[in-house]
Design a protein around this motif. Structure first.
Motif, short mmCIF file in Angstrom:
data_model
loop_
_atom_site.label_atom_id
_atom_site.label_comp_id
_atom_site.label_asym_id
_atom_site.label_seq_id
_atom_site.Cartn_x
_atom_site.Cartn_y
_atom_site.Cartn_z
N ASN A 180 0.82 -1.21 0.00
CA ASN A 180 0.00 0.00 0.00
C ASN A 180 0.85 1.26 0.00
O ASN A 180 0.51 2.26 -0.64
N ARG A 181 1.97 1.23 0.71
CA ARG A 181 2.86 2.39 0.68
C ARG A 181 3.41 2.63 -0.72
O ARG A 181 3.68 3.77 -1.12
N LEU A 182 3.57 1.55 -1.49
CA LEU A 182 4.10 1.67 -2.85
C LEU A 182 3.04 2.13 -3.84
O LEU A 182 3.30 3.00 -4.69
N HIS A 183 1.82 1.60 -3.72
CA HIS A 183 0.79 1.85 -4.74
C HIS A 183 -0.35 2.74 -4.27
O HIS A 183 -1.07 3.30 -5.12
N HIS A 184 -0.58 2.86 -2.98
CA HIS A 184 -1.67 3.67 -2.43
C HIS A 184 -3.03 3.28 -3.02
O HIS A 184 -3.83 4.13 -3.40
N ASP A 185 -3.29 1.98 -3.08
CA ASP A 185 -4.55 1.54 -3.69
C ASP A 185 -5.23 0.41 -2.93
O ASP A 185 -6.15 -0.22 -3.46
N LEU A 186 -4.81 0.15 -1.69
CA LEU A 186 -5.44 -0.91 -0.90
C LEU A 186 -6.37 -0.31 0.15
O LEU A 186 -6.04 0.68 0.80
N ILE A 187 -7.52 -0.93 0.31
CA ILE A 187 -8.46 -0.60 1.38
C ILE A 187 -8.75 -1.91 2.10
O ILE A 187 -9.08 -2.92 1.46
N GLN A 188 -8.62 -1.90 3.40
CA GLN A 188 -8.83 -3.13 4.18
C GLN A 188 -9.77 -2.84 5.34
O GLN A 188 -9.60 -1.85 6.05
N SER A 189 -10.73 -3.74 5.52
CA SER A 189 -11.68 -3.62 6.61
C SER A 189 -11.58 -4.86 7.50
O SER A 189 -11.00 -5.87 7.10
N ASP A 190 -12.15 -4.79 8.70
CA ASP A 190 -11.93 -5.83 9.70
C ASP A 190 -12.99 -6.93 9.72
O ASP A 190 -13.32 -7.46 10.76
N PHE A 191 -13.52 -7.29 8.55
CA PHE A 191 -14.31 -8.51 8.43
C PHE A 191 -13.37 -9.62 7.95
O PHE A 191 -12.32 -9.35 7.37
N LEU A 192 -13.75 -10.85 8.20
CA LEU A 192 -12.94 -11.99 7.77
C LEU A 192 -13.10 -12.19 6.27
O LEU A 192 -14.22 -12.29 5.77
N ASP A 193 -11.99 -12.25 5.54
CA ASP A 193 -12.01 -12.32 4.08
C ASP A 193 -12.24 -13.78 3.65
O ASP A 193 -11.29 -14.55 3.51
N THR A 194 -13.50 -14.15 3.44
CA THR A 194 -13.86 -15.49 2.98
C THR A 194 -14.88 -15.37 1.86
O THR A 194 -15.53 -14.33 1.68
N TYR A 195 -15.05 -16.47 1.13
CA TYR A 195 -16.03 -16.48 0.05
C TYR A 195 -17.43 -16.20 0.57
O TYR A 195 -18.21 -15.47 -0.05
N LEU A 196 -17.76 -16.77 1.72
CA LEU A 196 -19.10 -16.59 2.27
C LEU A 196 -19.35 -15.17 2.79
O LEU A 196 -20.47 -14.82 3.12
N ASN A 197 -18.29 -14.38 2.87
CA ASN A 197 -18.44 -13.00 3.33
C ASN A 197 -18.39 -11.98 2.18
O ASN A 197 -18.17 -10.80 2.41
N LEU A 198 -18.61 -12.44 0.95
CA LEU A 198 -18.58 -11.50 -0.18
C LEU A 198 -19.67 -10.44 -0.09
O LEU A 198 -19.50 -9.32 -0.57
N THR A 199 -20.81 -10.79 0.51
CA THR A 199 -21.86 -9.78 0.69
C THR A 199 -21.36 -8.67 1.60
O THR A 199 -21.56 -7.48 1.32
N ILE A 200 -20.71 -9.04 2.70
CA ILE A 200 -20.14 -8.02 3.59
C ILE A 200 -19.11 -7.18 2.85
O ILE A 200 -19.11 -5.95 2.94
N LYS A 201 -18.26 -7.84 2.07
CA LYS A 201 -17.20 -7.15 1.32
C LYS A 201 -17.80 -6.13 0.36
O LYS A 201 -17.33 -4.99 0.25
N THR A 202 -18.85 -6.54 -0.34
CA THR A 202 -19.50 -5.65 -1.30
C THR A 202 -20.16 -4.47 -0.60
O THR A 202 -20.07 -3.31 -1.07
N MET A 203 -20.79 -4.72 0.53
CA MET A 203 -21.44 -3.62 1.24
C MET A 203 -20.42 -2.66 1.85
O MET A 203 -20.67 -1.45 1.94
#
Length: 374
Positions: A180-203
């Motif tokens: 992120n320091r190199l590209h300044h293009d990452l956003i990260q949130s504190d939900f667990l990154d899993t396939y079943l959490n894609l709805t959370i990711k999208t929201m």
């Protein structure tokens, strides 16, 4: 008769003595309270219990402990476009606002909130991607995410990540911070990154657009395995007849049945979504929307219970708003799969699903050769 009467009087005296017993009175009071509680809450209590018991894989913690034992490692130097914060403490499930899909249950732990303030984007490309999938991010940076200006308009590409779960979490998080320091293009949130959490990711993507980049004209949620002909997309959005408000388009899905087979990756239990058919929605590989919609979708989601099919969930939010996705000007430009690369074909479309990051780079470089594609 006298004998019977005497028995009744004896029973009355026994009940009277029992009522005068404090233990008996407390027991009776407790039973009454329990009866009232169960009659008003048993249905909702049992529903939530059975869901948690039968489908634990759908229920994920809202937060997780800090990424490292040394909280100082969770910080990076602040600059104009990058912000890193420590993770908040664990929040118990009762602290959830509304339900699991409501994005303001979660917090950004890596952000680039200033990127929309330098130049107001015409289009923001939001790419959900797994934390470890650096190959996909690098391929996009080399191809359709490489240009900050397309057809004379500002285009911004950002990657949305959740939290990684694994033994090497600290090392991976440090690599993400360096990336992120190199590209300044990452956003990260504190939900667990899993396939079943894609709805959370999208929201969470919708919430970021609503709160960090509301001035953008359009946005697109586009998967990390996609070929995106960005020139054709921007030219489509520049057409004067394209709506600037309440607009959602892509590959439309009509009358799609909810899959109830537990063997399917798209299985959704009745407890999560009781209707037999989904509302009309746009296929999740890549859909485009006017940027007034994210705030409205977040608001509508308050009354749409969580289920794990993210594109259909957005469709349900649109239905709640009294809106419908619209067919693109040329539906043939939004395609899912292709059998093989054809330079002329790829010059005309907007989306295709690919098999690997290498395929994306190879196809892109071939398409961009100076010779006419057709």
């Amino acid at each position: 008769m006298q004998e019977g009467r005497s028995g009744v009087d004896g029973l009355k005296r026994q009940l009277k003595r029992s009522w005068l017993n404090p233990c008996f009175r407390y027991l009776l009071l407790f039973c009454l309270v329990l009866l009232v509680f169960c009659s008003s809450n048993s249905l909702s209590w049992w529903s939530s219990f059975s869901l948690k018991d039968r489908y634990p894989k759908f229920i994920n913690p809202v937060h997780r402990p800090p990424l490292s034992r040394d909280r100082s490692k969770d910080r990076v130097q602040l600059n104009e476009t990058t912000e890193q914060t420590t993770l908040p403490p664990t929040v118990p499930p009762k602290a959830l606002q509304f339900h699991l899909a409501y994005p303001r249950n979660y917090h950004f732990v890596m952000d680039n909130k200033e990127v929309c303030k330098t130049k107001t984007p015409f289009l923001v490309l939001m790419v959900p991607v797994a934390p470890k999938n650096v190959a996909a991010r690098d391929a996009i940076r080399q191809t359709w995410g490489n240009s900050s200006e397309v057809q004379g308009d500002v285009v911004l590409t950002l990657f949305m990540l959740g939290l990684y779960r694994g033994a090497d979490v600290d090392a991976l998080q440090e690599k993400l911070q360096q990336e992120n320091r190199l590209h300044h293009d990452l956003i990260q949130s504190d939900f667990l990154d899993t396939y079943l959490n894609l709805t959370i990711k999208t929201m969470v993507i919708m919430d970021w657009l609503a709160t960090r980049c509301p001035e953008a004209a359009y946005a697109m949620k586009v998967d990390s395995d996609m070929f995106l002909n960005i020139d054709n997309l921007v030219m489509m959005l520049q057409k004067p007849d394209i709506p600037k408000l309440n607009y959602l388009t892509g590959m439309l899905m009509w009358n799609r049945p909810v899959i109830r087979s537990k063997n399917s990756k798209w299985y959704v239990p009745v407890e999560m979504y009781p209707e037999p058919l989904y509302p009309t929605y746009t296929l999740g590989m890549g859909y485009v929307f006017s940027n007034d919609l994210p705030e409205k979708i977040v608001e509508a989601s308050k009354s749409i219970n969580y289920f794990n099919i993210e594109d259909a969930y957005v469709g349900a939010c649109m239905k709640k708003l009294g809106l419908s996705p619209q067919s693109p000007p040329d539906p043939s430009k939004f395609k899912a799969y292709n059998t093989k690369f054809n330079r002329c074909e790829f010059s005309k479309i907007i989306t295709y699903i690919l098999g690997s990051p290498k395929q994306l780079v190879d196809y892109w470089n071939d398409l961009k050769r100076p010779e006419p594609p057709c």
